[in-house]
Motif scaffolding. Structure first.
Motif, mmCIF file in Angstrom:
data_model
loop_
_atom_site.group_PDB
_atom_site.id
_atom_site.type_symbol
_atom_site.label_atom_id
_atom_site.label_comp_id
_atom_site.label_asym_id
_atom_site.label_seq_id
_atom_site.Cartn_x
_atom_site.Cartn_y
_atom_site.Cartn_z
ATOM 1 N N VAL A 143 -1.639 -1.339 4.863
ATOM 2 C CA VAL A 143 -2.142 -0.011 4.485
ATOM 3 C C VAL A 143 -1.074 1.078 4.538
ATOM 4 N N PRO A 144 -0.204 1.130 5.578
ATOM 5 C CA PRO A 144 0.837 2.171 5.565
ATOM 6 C C PRO A 144 1.811 2.037 4.394
ATOM 7 N N ILE A 145 1.900 0.835 3.808
ATOM 8 C CA ILE A 145 2.842 0.604 2.714
ATOM 9 C C ILE A 145 2.179 0.787 1.361
ATOM 10 N N THR A 146 1.028 0.176 1.169
ATOM 11 C CA THR A 146 0.369 0.190 -0.144
ATOM 12 C C THR A 146 -0.921 1.002 -0.163
ATOM 13 N N GLY A 147 -1.307 1.563 0.988
ATOM 14 C CA GLY A 147 -2.466 2.447 1.028
ATOM 15 C C GLY A 147 -3.800 1.712 1.050
ATOM 16 N N LEU A 148 -4.875 2.507 1.072
ATOM 17 C CA LEU A 148 -6.230 1.957 1.001
ATOM 18 C C LEU A 148 -6.526 1.657 -0.461
ATOM 19 N N SER A 149 -6.094 0.517 -0.922
ATOM 20 C CA SER A 149 -6.130 0.249 -2.359
ATOM 21 C C SER A 149 -6.446 -1.205 -2.660
ATOM 22 N N LEU A 150 -6.687 -1.439 -3.948
ATOM 23 C CA LEU A 150 -6.889 -2.802 -4.430
ATOM 24 C C LEU A 150 -5.646 -3.652 -4.187
ATOM 25 N N VAL A 151 -4.478 -3.032 -4.293
ATOM 26 C CA VAL A 151 -3.224 -3.763 -4.076
ATOM 27 C C VAL A 151 -3.172 -4.332 -2.658
ATOM 28 N N SER A 152 -3.519 -3.516 -1.681
ATOM 29 C CA SER A 152 -3.530 -3.990 -0.292
ATOM 30 C C SER A 152 -4.494 -5.148 -0.120
ATOM 31 N N ALA A 153 -5.688 -5.008 -0.702
ATOM 32 C CA ALA A 153 -6.686 -6.067 -0.585
ATOM 33 C C ALA A 153 -6.184 -7.359 -1.212
ATOM 34 N N GLU A 154 -5.603 -7.263 -2.406
ATOM 35 C CA GLU A 154 -5.183 -8.471 -3.110
ATOM 36 C C GLU A 154 -3.970 -9.134 -2.459
ATOM 37 N N ILE A 155 -3.049 -8.345 -1.946
ATOM 38 C CA ILE A 155 -1.903 -8.949 -1.254
ATOM 39 C C ILE A 155 -2.389 -9.781 -0.071
ATOM 40 N N GLY A 156 -3.319 -9.213 0.686
ATOM 41 C CA GLY A 156 -3.865 -9.949 1.823
ATOM 42 C C GLY A 156 -4.606 -11.202 1.390
ATOM 43 N N LEU A 157 -5.462 -11.082 0.383
ATOM 44 C CA LEU A 157 -6.257 -12.224 -0.063
ATOM 45 C C LEU A 157 -5.379 -13.321 -0.652
ATOM 46 N N ILE A 158 -4.412 -12.935 -1.452
ATOM 47 C CA ILE A 158 -3.515 -13.924 -2.071
ATOM 48 C C ILE A 158 -2.730 -14.675 -1.007
ATOM 49 N N SER A 159 -2.275 -13.962 0.014
ATOM 50 C CA SER A 159 -1.444 -14.595 1.040
ATOM 51 C C SER A 159 -2.181 -15.720 1.750
ATOM 52 N N TYR A 160 -3.519 -15.605 1.868
ATOM 53 C CA TYR A 160 -4.291 -16.642 2.551
ATOM 54 C C TYR A 160 -4.545 -17.869 1.682
ATOM 55 N N THR A 161 -4.316 -17.764 0.381
ATOM 56 C CA THR A 161 -4.510 -18.930 -0.498
ATOM 57 C C THR A 161 -3.268 -19.809 -0.568
ATOM 58 N N LEU A 162 -2.097 -19.258 -0.257
ATOM 59 C CA LEU A 162 -0.844 -19.949 -0.551
ATOM 60 C C LEU A 162 -0.676 -21.257 0.208
ATOM 61 N N LEU A 163 -0.893 -21.241 1.508
ATOM 62 C CA LEU A 163 -0.680 -22.458 2.297
ATOM 63 C C LEU A 163 -1.602 -23.576 1.823
ATOM 64 N N ILE A 164 -2.875 -23.258 1.608
ATOM 65 C CA ILE A 164 -3.843 -24.260 1.171
ATOM 66 C C ILE A 164 -3.427 -24.860 -0.171
ATOM 67 N N LEU A 165 -3.107 -24.000 -1.121
ATOM 68 C CA LEU A 165 -2.815 -24.480 -2.468
ATOM 69 C C LEU A 165 -1.479 -25.204 -2.546
ATOM 70 N N VAL A 166 -0.451 -24.668 -1.895
ATOM 71 C CA VAL A 166 0.864 -25.320 -1.946
ATOM 72 C C VAL A 166 0.789 -26.709 -1.333
#
Length: 211
Positions: A71-94
């Motif tokens: 949040v301090p970097i990308t704010g209260l935004s869709l970008v913050s939400a998606e960065i977090g959500l995407i990061s949790y998919t990587l280990l499983i998918l890779v």
């Protein structure tokens, strides 16, 4: 039931649409990034350890802590939400993609090489199709996990049905809370079933073998 839907149907539909958008963006972007990382590992094996270590570390960070960092970097935004959500998919998918590609029998790879296929032709025509079952298994886990995690993004102003839950809690409208929970569970079940069906469509040889 009719009275409940009349009062809250519009809110639930709006939350469901937002939930779907957040989930689809996260899983699609996570899939594309994971495929790229997997191909990097296949090409340069020494990078496998560092890549899996980074994705594993991201997966272990609690979601609320991760959003607090973003949040301090990308704010209260869709970008913050998606960065977090995407990061949790990587280990499983890779991991699943890598396991699928590594599981292709050596004799099949040698046969493809003997037919004169290039590395790209072999990847697209042989390795990825045979890896589909494990890739789909990873997608199922990542998708259902993401549907649940989307609710947490309500703390930064996103959340889809998570926002509906928060509203129900704050107003003590328990019927709205339970309604949102039912929709979330139904969404997860339907998404999982859809991916199972997609996996069967993409692997017709498995059905023939079973028959």
């Amino acid at each position: 039931m009719a009275e409940f839907l009349q009062r809250n149907g519009g809110l639930l539909v709006e939350g469901l649409v937002d939930h779907l958008v957040l989930t689809v963006i996260a899983v699609a972007a996570g899939f594309a990034l994971s495929l790229a990382l997997t191909l990097v590992i296949v090409r340069w094996r020494r990078l496998g350890g560092p890549i899996l270590a980074v994705t594993g570390t991201m997966y272990t960070i609690p979601s609320l802590a991760l959003f607090a960092l973003l949040v301090p970097i990308t704010g209260l935004s869709l970008v913050s939400a998606e960065i977090g959500l995407i990061s949790y998919t990587l280990l499983i998918l890779v991991r699943n993609m890598l396991a699928g590609l590594d599981g292709v029998p050596r004799d099949i790879l040698e046969a493809a090489d003997g037919m004169g296929q290039t590395r790209v032709q072999r990847l697209l025509g042989v390795e990825l199709p045979l890896a589909v079952p494990l890739i789909v298994a990873g997608l199922r886990i990542a998708t259902v996990t993401t549907i649940g995690l989307v609710m947490v993004t309500a703390v930064i102003g996103e959340g889809g049905l998570g926002q509906v839950l928060l509203r129900g809690f704050s107003l003590r409208h328990w019927d709205l809370v339970y309604g949102a929970l039912v929709v979330i569970v139904a969404l997860a079940v339907l998404a999982d079933l859809a991916l199972v069906l997609a996996g069967r469509v993409l692997t017709p040889w498995q059905r023939r073998g079973a028959g």
